[in-house]
Design a protein around this motif. Structure first.
Motif, mmCIF file in Angstrom:
data_model
loop_
_atom_site.group_PDB
_atom_site.id
_atom_site.type_symbol
_atom_site.label_atom_id
_atom_site.label_comp_id
_atom_site.label_asym_id
_atom_site.label_seq_id
_atom_site.Cartn_x
_atom_site.Cartn_y
_atom_site.Cartn_z
ATOM 1 N N HIS A 382 0.866 -1.170 0.000
ATOM 2 C CA HIS A 382 0.000 0.000 0.000
ATOM 3 C C HIS A 382 0.910 1.229 0.000
ATOM 4 C CE1 HIS A 382 -2.980 -2.963 0.924
ATOM 5 N NE2 HIS A 382 -2.635 -3.104 2.193
ATOM 6 N N ALA A 383 1.340 1.606 -1.182
ATOM 7 C CA ALA A 383 2.372 2.638 -1.289
ATOM 8 C C ALA A 383 1.902 3.974 -0.744
ATOM 9 C CB ALA A 383 2.796 2.787 -2.752
ATOM 10 N N GLY A 384 0.616 4.285 -0.895
ATOM 11 C CA GLY A 384 0.110 5.588 -0.481
ATOM 12 C C GLY A 384 0.298 5.876 0.986
ATOM 13 N N ASP A 385 0.194 4.835 1.829
ATOM 14 C CA ASP A 385 0.413 5.064 3.261
ATOM 15 C C ASP A 385 1.671 4.369 3.762
ATOM 16 O OD1 ASP A 385 -0.565 2.526 3.058
ATOM 17 O OD2 ASP A 385 -2.206 2.778 4.481
ATOM 18 N N GLY A 386 2.545 3.977 2.829
ATOM 19 C CA GLY A 386 3.846 3.436 3.207
ATOM 20 C C GLY A 386 3.818 2.071 3.852
#
Length: 495
Positions: A382-386
């Motif tokens: 989940h790249a958006g929240d690391g």
């Protein structure tokens, strides 16, 4: 006099516990034969297994209260269990304890389309909530990859997320109230269907507590309207650093996508033959960026994200033109874990969280670790929240490979802490990351965690030896915070 063996002592204890439980539960709700308890020996972290002494499947809250009374009286540890899809060993049994499954509490009790809430029992599947309220054009936002099977009770225990948690939040942001049975048999309600609840925010304390504080019997969740339209951008990058930087650039541009996921080349090549999602298998990294809302909102956001991605160095960009194509783009990300079985006998799924701006740095670090440990790693997250989910691939039949995979995973988590992150995002600590807790938290912080545990469970019967490491464990792991050369417990070995 003939000495009684440990096996005979265990058999007598098992018989006594099972007999006591059958006095308060229907016969079919108490399992103790090995062939019946074997399916409960582990959760989704199958590398760690332990047969439970007894498995209980109560059918209502009263039976849960009665079960806990028996366990208090006989001093039997209790491991709560949902669907068993967890990936940190949080539901792994204890040899001399029971597994208390809430699978039979599986009713949707109430749907209020006007208030946009649903009251459900803990055994209701995550996806079943959205299916039940679909006719009202509503849905439940948190969507773990296991949503077809995982239950809302387990989601509460682990504070589960999913690909849409960047915009819509984790379980803690989408649950209004939980009804809980404490280990003492008291029924308490945490939170409220109102905008706020009086007193301390114990709901947030309870969500993510991994079954250590009480047994959930009822959950009130928030529902949100289905967006008019949703579209996904699939962007390819010839370098993982560019892909990682693109993630930070999207957020820096003031855009909060409904979903922002990243997969490296290993993951794409692993998944594409399995689901045929249309991924560019030559790309070093792929980003999936979803926008939802009205037609006008989505059109504008897609254009803005496309511009940011192109400026970040995307080599190819595709935008879904139908909902079927959108779901196909997502199918690869959703099936990354099972697809790993196509290229490796076993895999070890890690879960850590880092600042978005450090994505590229951590990915490069993981690449170096692949060489160090001689194991492949596919990165999906989940790249958006690391929130990273490295899949370390190994063969358990080869001596030493699992131990190398464990060491590989532990080093990834240490790197997450080093760059300002944390050792878990949504999978929980369980038994998998309990040693890594010694790396991240000081002794004072761990003592505070234990104080919360004792406030709910003075006997330490609920999921003991999970999530919070003891001082002895931290000492054995070689990670102990010592002040001015003094040890709080001088009997412990010095390092």
């Amino acid at each position: 006099m003939e000495q009684i063996s440990s096996e005979q002592i265990f058999a007598m204890r098992q018989r006594d516990v099972a007999r006591a439980l059958r006095q308060v539960l229907p016969e079919h709700c108490v399992l103790h034969n090995e062939e019946d308890t074997r399916p409960y020996e582990c959760d989704g972290l199958a590398a760690f297994r332990q047969l439970p002494m007894v498995v209980c499947l109560p059918e209502n809250e009263s039976q849960i209260i009665a079960t806990l009374e028996v366990c208090r009286r006989l001093q039997v540890p209790i491991v709560p269990r949902g669907a068993g899809t967890g990936l940190s060993g949080g539901a792994m049994p204890i040899a001399d304890g029971i597994v208390l499954s809430t699978a039979k509490l599986n009713k949707i009790l109430k749907v209020d389309a006007y208030a946009r809430t649903a009251v459900v029992q803990p055994g209701v599947r995550n996806l079943a909530i959205s299916e039940a309220v679909s006719a009202h054009d509503l849905y439940y936002a948190p969507d773990p990859s296991s949503q077809i099977a995982c239950t809302i009770g387990g989601n509460v225990a682990e504070n589960s997320g999913g690909v849409h948690c960047l915009k819509y939040g984790l379980t803690v942001h989408n649950v209004l109230r939980v009804r809980v049975v404490t280990v003492d048999g008291d029924v308490v309600e945490l939170g409220s269907e109102a905008l706020d609840a009086p007193g301390l925010d114990l709901l947030a304390v309870f969500i993510g507590s991994e079954g250590m504080l009480g047994i959930v019997t009822e959950v009130t969740v928030k529902l949100i309207p289905k967006p008019q339209v949703a579209r996904v951008i699939m962007a390819s990058f010839d370098d993982v650093v560019k892909g990682g930087n693109a993630v930070a650039n999207v957020i820096a541009a003031g855009i909060i996508p409904a979903g922002l996921e990243m997969m490296d080349k290993t993951s794409s090549r692993m998944v594409e033959p399995f689901v045929k999602a249309g991924y560019d298998i030559d790309a070093e990294a792929i980003l999936l960026c979803e926008s939802d809302g009205t037609n006008e909102e989505v059109e504008e956001e897609i254009a803005r994200m496309t511009a940011v991605l192109e400026q970040a160095g995307a080599t190819a960009i595709a935008v879904s033109q139908s909902d079927a194509e959108r779901l196909r783009f997502w199918s690869g990300r959703k099936n990354a874990f099972p697809a790993a079985g196509r290229i490796s006998p076993d895999y070890y799924c890690m879960d850590g969280t880092i600042p978005r701006k450090r994505l590229a740095e951590v990915l490069i670090g993981i690449t170096h670790m692949e060489t160090k440990y001689g194991l492949r790693c596919a990165n999906v997250f989940h790249a958006g929240d690391g929130n990273l989910h490295p899949l370390i691939m190994f063969d358990a039949n080869q001596p030493g490979e699992f131990e190398r995979a464990e060491a590989f995973g532990a080093e990834i988590l240490e790197l997450c802490v080093t760059v300002g992150g944390t050792i878990t995002g949504e999978h929980g600590v369980g038994i998998e990351k309990i040693n890594s807790m010694c790396v991240q938290f000081s002794r004072a912080e761990l003592d505070a965690f234990f104080a919360v545990k004792r406030a709910f469970d003075t006997r330490s019967l609920l999921n003991p030896d999970k999530a919070i490491p003891t001082l002895h464990r931290c000492a054995e792991y070689g990670r102990m915070h010592v002040k001015q050369g003094r040890l709080a417990f001088p009997d412990l070995p010095r390092f």
